[in-house]
Design an enzyme around this catalytic site. Structure first.
Site, PDB file in Angstrom:
ATOM      1  N   GLU A  45      35.876  43.379  39.067  1.00 53.35           N
ATOM      2  CA  GLU A  45      35.412  44.486  38.165  1.00 53.35           C
ATOM      3  C   GLU A  45      36.562  45.616  38.143  1.00 53.35           C
ATOM      4  O   GLU A  45      37.303  45.805  38.891  1.00 53.35           O
ATOM      5  CB  GLU A  45      34.336  45.292  38.754  1.00 53.35           C
ATOM      6  CG  GLU A  45      33.827  46.461  38.008  1.00 53.35           C
ATOM      7  CD  GLU A  45      32.605  47.130  38.244  1.00 53.35           C
ATOM      8  OE1 GLU A  45      31.762  47.748  37.473  1.00 53.35           O
ATOM      9  OE2 GLU A  45      32.203  46.978  39.643  1.00 53.35           O
ATOM     10  N   LYS A 132      29.505  46.024  29.996  1.00 51.22           N
ATOM     11  CA  LYS A 132      28.590  46.499  31.233  1.00 51.22           C
ATOM     12  C   LYS A 132      27.273  47.195  30.435  1.00 51.22           C
ATOM     13  O   LYS A 132      27.611  48.324  30.053  1.00 51.22           O
ATOM     14  CB  LYS A 132      28.975  47.302  32.375  1.00 51.22           C
ATOM     15  CG  LYS A 132      28.202  47.589  33.554  1.00 51.22           C
ATOM     16  CD  LYS A 132      29.050  48.113  34.630  1.00 51.22           C
ATOM     17  CE  LYS A 132      28.239  48.397  35.730  1.00 51.22           C
ATOM     18  NZ  LYS A 132      29.135  48.901  36.915  1.00 51.22           N
ATOM     19  N   CYS A 166      28.793  43.733  38.652  1.00 49.44           N
ATOM     20  CA  CYS A 166      28.006  44.747  39.625  1.00 49.44           C
ATOM     21  C   CYS A 166      26.850  44.830  39.648  1.00 49.44           C
ATOM     22  O   CYS A 166      25.803  43.764  39.834  1.00 49.44           O
ATOM     23  CB  CYS A 166      28.866  46.222  39.609  1.00 49.44           C
ATOM     24  SG  CYS A 166      29.255  47.037  41.086  1.00 49.44           S
TER      25      CYS A 166
END
Length: 308
Positions: A45, A132, A166
């Site tokens: 990430e 995200k 994540c």
């Protein structure tokens, strides 16, 4: 999915706030992974653009400090644009070495930053992007929210490849969205280096009956300059992110890793037959689903602040 796919997971650090140098480093890592015969390479990430671990951006509740705004300016300048030169160099490296790339980036779009993942095909270049959906905690101050328009998994000559970033991996409906697209290689770029991350990755492999590749940076305070306003410690040796990258099979078995406290590249060969065998007794969007009782609705429309 082709019969066998050779993959690599990168566990290394950005060159913080310097996208050009990070892109050059990424190209060297791609070359190293390719020398190990990797056909698909996953980066952590925010690898290209920096994960600002321990930075507060001067934002106590109720006010914003001038030095925090300067930290954000620096962070903003170190982010990348999708059509920028940094990603062009990664595309060229993918083409040169014949490697499909999944890379976490900090994407600059207008005046907003997004934590994104790009999919880079060795022939076609960038073939997909994931923003995200849900930045975690104080990430919401510095990153915008994605929408359903970037939830697509990507077809490649190797396999159906998806990415969940994540703590998005803790969102059951988002995981189901990936399974529903038939994802075979489920990539999880992350900044979570806790021991408990492994159990989450094993659960996802078992739940999705897919291969899971999780990449986390190994990042120290010394990777940043002296002017980095980190609240987690000042010693150059202090580890801000200890890795924990791992590759898992579709029955939750560990194939490679997890590895902590070092820079490394994990390698593995993934087999199509193993995917098929794993579906005998469980398919979360097939014979083990109950759409008459439970279903997920996905809005794939791009959301804009202004429509003309």
């Amino acid at each position: 999915m082709q019969d066998n796919v050779k993959v690599a997971v990168i566990q290394d650090s950005s060159v913080p706030f310097d996208a050009e140098k990070t892109a050059l480093k990424a190209c060297r890592l791609i070359e190293e992974a390719a020398q190990g015969e990797a056909e698909l390479v996953v980066f952590p990430e925010a690898f290209l653009g920096t994960y600002p671990k321990g930075l507060t951006f001067g934002a106590p509740v109720g006010t914003r400090l001038p030095e925090g705004r300067e930290d954000f300016r620096r962070y903003f300048e170190g982010a990348v644009e999708i059509d920028g030169p940094e990603l062009r160099s990664i595309e060229e490296s993918a083409r040169e070495h014949g490697v499909f790339i999944v890379m976490g980036i900090i994407e600059r779009d207008g005046s907003t930053l997004y934590c994104s993942v790009v999919f880079i095909d060795p022939q076609a270049g960038i073939v997909g992007k994931r923003r995200k959906l849900m930045p975690t905690g104080s990430e919401r101050l510095i990153w915008g929210f994605g929408d359903g328009s970037t939830l697509d998994a990507v077809d490649s000559s190797l396999a159906k490849v998806g990415a969940v970033i994540c703590w998005e991996n803790y969102m059951p409906a988002l995981r189901q969205t990936m399974y529903g697209q038939g994802v075979e290689i489920y990539c999880a770029p992350t900044a979570d280096d806790r021991d408990t991350w492994l159990s989450s990755m094993q659960h996802i492999a078992l739940e999705g009956r897919c291969y899971v590749l999780s990449a986390c940076q190994y990042l120290t305070r010394g990777d940043f300059g002296d002017d980095y306003n980190c609240v987690l410690g000042d010693s150059p040796e202090h580890v801000l992110m200890r890795g924990g990258s791992v590759i898992l099979g579709p029955l939750g078995e560990i194939i490679a890793g997890p590895v902590f406290n070092e820079r490394t590249i994990l390698h593995a060969t993934l087999a199509r037959d193993t995917l098929i065998r794993s579906k005998l007794d469980f398919d979360p969007v097939g014979h083990y689903a109950r759409p008459d009782v439970l279903s997920v609705m996905v809005d794939r429309e791009e959301k804009k602040a202004v429509y003309y």
